[in-house]
Design a protein around this motif. Sequence first.
Motif, short mmCIF file in Angstrom:
data_model
loop_
_atom_site.label_atom_id
_atom_site.label_comp_id
_atom_site.label_asym_id
_atom_site.label_seq_id
_atom_site.Cartn_x
_atom_site.Cartn_y
_atom_site.Cartn_z
N ASP A 152 -25.05 23.52 21.22
CA ASP A 152 -25.95 24.23 20.31
C ASP A 152 -27.36 24.30 20.89
O ASP A 152 -27.70 23.52 21.79
CB ASP A 152 -25.99 23.54 18.95
CG ASP A 152 -24.70 23.69 18.17
OD1 ASP A 152 -24.13 24.80 18.20
OD2 ASP A 152 -24.25 22.70 17.56
N PRO A 153 -28.20 25.21 20.38
CA PRO A 153 -29.59 25.25 20.84
C PRO A 153 -30.29 23.91 20.58
O PRO A 153 -29.94 23.16 19.67
CB PRO A 153 -30.21 26.37 19.99
CG PRO A 153 -29.06 27.21 19.57
CD PRO A 153 -27.90 26.27 19.40
N LEU A 179 -35.27 30.74 23.85
CA LEU A 179 -34.79 31.67 22.84
C LEU A 179 -35.91 32.10 21.90
O LEU A 179 -35.94 33.24 21.44
CB LEU A 179 -33.65 31.02 22.02
CG LEU A 179 -32.44 30.56 22.83
CD1 LEU A 179 -31.47 29.79 21.92
CD2 LEU A 179 -31.74 31.75 23.47
N ASP A 180 -36.79 31.19 21.58
CA ASP A 180 -37.92 31.46 20.68
C ASP A 180 -38.94 30.35 20.87
O ASP A 180 -38.61 29.26 21.33
CB ASP A 180 -37.44 31.50 19.22
CG ASP A 180 -38.40 32.23 18.28
OD1 ASP A 180 -39.51 32.60 18.74
OD2 ASP A 180 -38.04 32.41 17.11
N TRP A 181 -40.17 30.62 20.53
CA TRP A 181 -41.21 29.59 20.65
C TRP A 181 -42.31 29.86 19.63
O TRP A 181 -42.45 30.97 19.11
CB TRP A 181 -41.80 29.54 22.06
CG TRP A 181 -42.69 30.71 22.39
CD1 TRP A 181 -42.29 31.97 22.76
CD2 TRP A 181 -44.12 30.75 22.32
NE1 TRP A 181 -43.38 32.77 22.95
CE2 TRP A 181 -44.51 32.06 22.69
CE3 TRP A 181 -45.09 29.79 22.01
CZ2 TRP A 181 -45.86 32.44 22.73
CZ3 TRP A 181 -46.42 30.18 22.06
CH2 TRP A 181 -46.79 31.48 22.42
N HIS A 182 -43.08 28.81 19.35
CA HIS A 182 -44.16 28.92 18.37
C HIS A 182 -45.26 27.93 18.73
O HIS A 182 -44.97 26.80 19.15
CB HIS A 182 -43.63 28.60 16.97
CG HIS A 182 -44.68 28.60 15.89
ND1 HIS A 182 -45.30 29.74 15.46
CD2 HIS A 182 -45.21 27.58 15.18
CE1 HIS A 182 -46.16 29.44 14.51
NE2 HIS A 182 -46.13 28.13 14.32
N SER A 183 -46.49 28.34 18.58
CA SER A 183 -47.63 27.45 18.77
C SER A 183 -48.41 27.38 17.46
O SER A 183 -48.86 28.40 16.95
CB SER A 183 -48.53 27.96 19.89
OG SER A 183 -49.63 27.07 20.08
N PRO A 227 -31.96 29.16 13.72
CA PRO A 227 -30.56 29.31 13.29
C PRO A 227 -30.17 28.25 12.28
O PRO A 227 -30.64 27.11 12.35
CB PRO A 227 -29.78 29.16 14.60
CG PRO A 227 -30.68 28.40 15.52
CD PRO A 227 -32.07 28.81 15.15
N ARG A 228 -29.31 28.62 11.35
CA ARG A 228 -28.90 27.70 10.28
C ARG A 228 -27.52 27.10 10.52
O ARG A 228 -27.12 26.18 9.81
CB ARG A 228 -28.89 28.45 8.94
CG ARG A 228 -30.23 29.04 8.56
CD ARG A 228 -31.29 27.97 8.41
NE ARG A 228 -32.61 28.53 8.17
CZ ARG A 228 -33.73 27.84 8.23
NH1 ARG A 228 -33.68 26.55 8.55
NH2 ARG A 228 -34.90 28.40 8.00
#
Length: 339
Positions: A152-153, A179-183, A227-228
């Motif tokens: 899984d991720p 896959l995705d990122w956030h700051s 993702p859930r």
Amino acid sequence: MPYRQGVPARPVATRPSRGRWSDAQAFAALDLGTNNCRLLIARPQNGGFAVVDAFSRIVRLGEGLAATGQLSDAAIERTIAALRVCSEKLKRRNVTLARSVATEACRRASNGAAFIARAFEETGIHLDIISAEEEARLAVLGCHALIEPGEDPALVFDIGGGSTELVLVDTSTPVPTVLDWHSAPWGVVSLTEHAGGGEGEAGRREAYARMRRIVADSFAGFAGRLPRDVACPRLLGTSGTVTTLGSVHLGLSHYDRSVVDGLIVPASAMRKISADLSHMAIEQRAKLPCIGNERADLVVAGCAILETIMDVWPAERIGIADRGIREGILRRLMGAQKP
């Protein structure tokens, strides 16, 4: 996600060879954050690298930044002093290629560019102010080897002094794919200055709850994209917060990287440590080994950020990495693939 190329590494001026490592090609990476100044000098070895020299000092470059929008004179002086030490180390080693980066404090400060110019003039170190995205990718490149095995991720996080980076990665490739990122604009310094404090235990509990709400709001958009259907969430953290809490979990009398780097701690244990620290007076926290006076006022904000990360990505265990941006820079200099 497209990769934004930063300013390339700069060759270091040729110097007379000297010392034990004089015949080995060496690389250097310097990470100037909101709270710490860290240098790592290494040489390639067996597909990785061997550390030649290292330096770390808490400089609190971003102290007071939230209130004034500027780097203070005192913070600049502390940081220039640390950079002078780094400059001397670079001069003593056979460093052929180096990259020095600055992160959130310099990104945010109105006098960040002026500070960069002064640092270069007085120390010879040219700092590149990198984007939050590149900061996140470098951290992943530096610590991904410690992500637990799984399909899984995985979520990699870096709790800094002025910001927190969250990176969702696919580990099915040799170097994880982002896959995705956030700051988020909250780190241990910025969050403490904005919402920390509180008189008495009730006041400290209220301040902690307030910090948790602020961080949760800043994570909300990213949390909504996660993702859930992840059967076994994996979580790996890099920064002073998780390494400090890992040391507390082990009951160490002094910090020992050899036992903390790569440590895996139950999430429930990290939550208990966070709750206990958040209720303590600063004098009590300062007496704890591996926290001391330097981290006593900031560690609670780190706990608030960590608990909120565990809320949005409920892994049963947390991996701890005492490696990150500097190691990512070194691997990039030595030709590693970009995440």
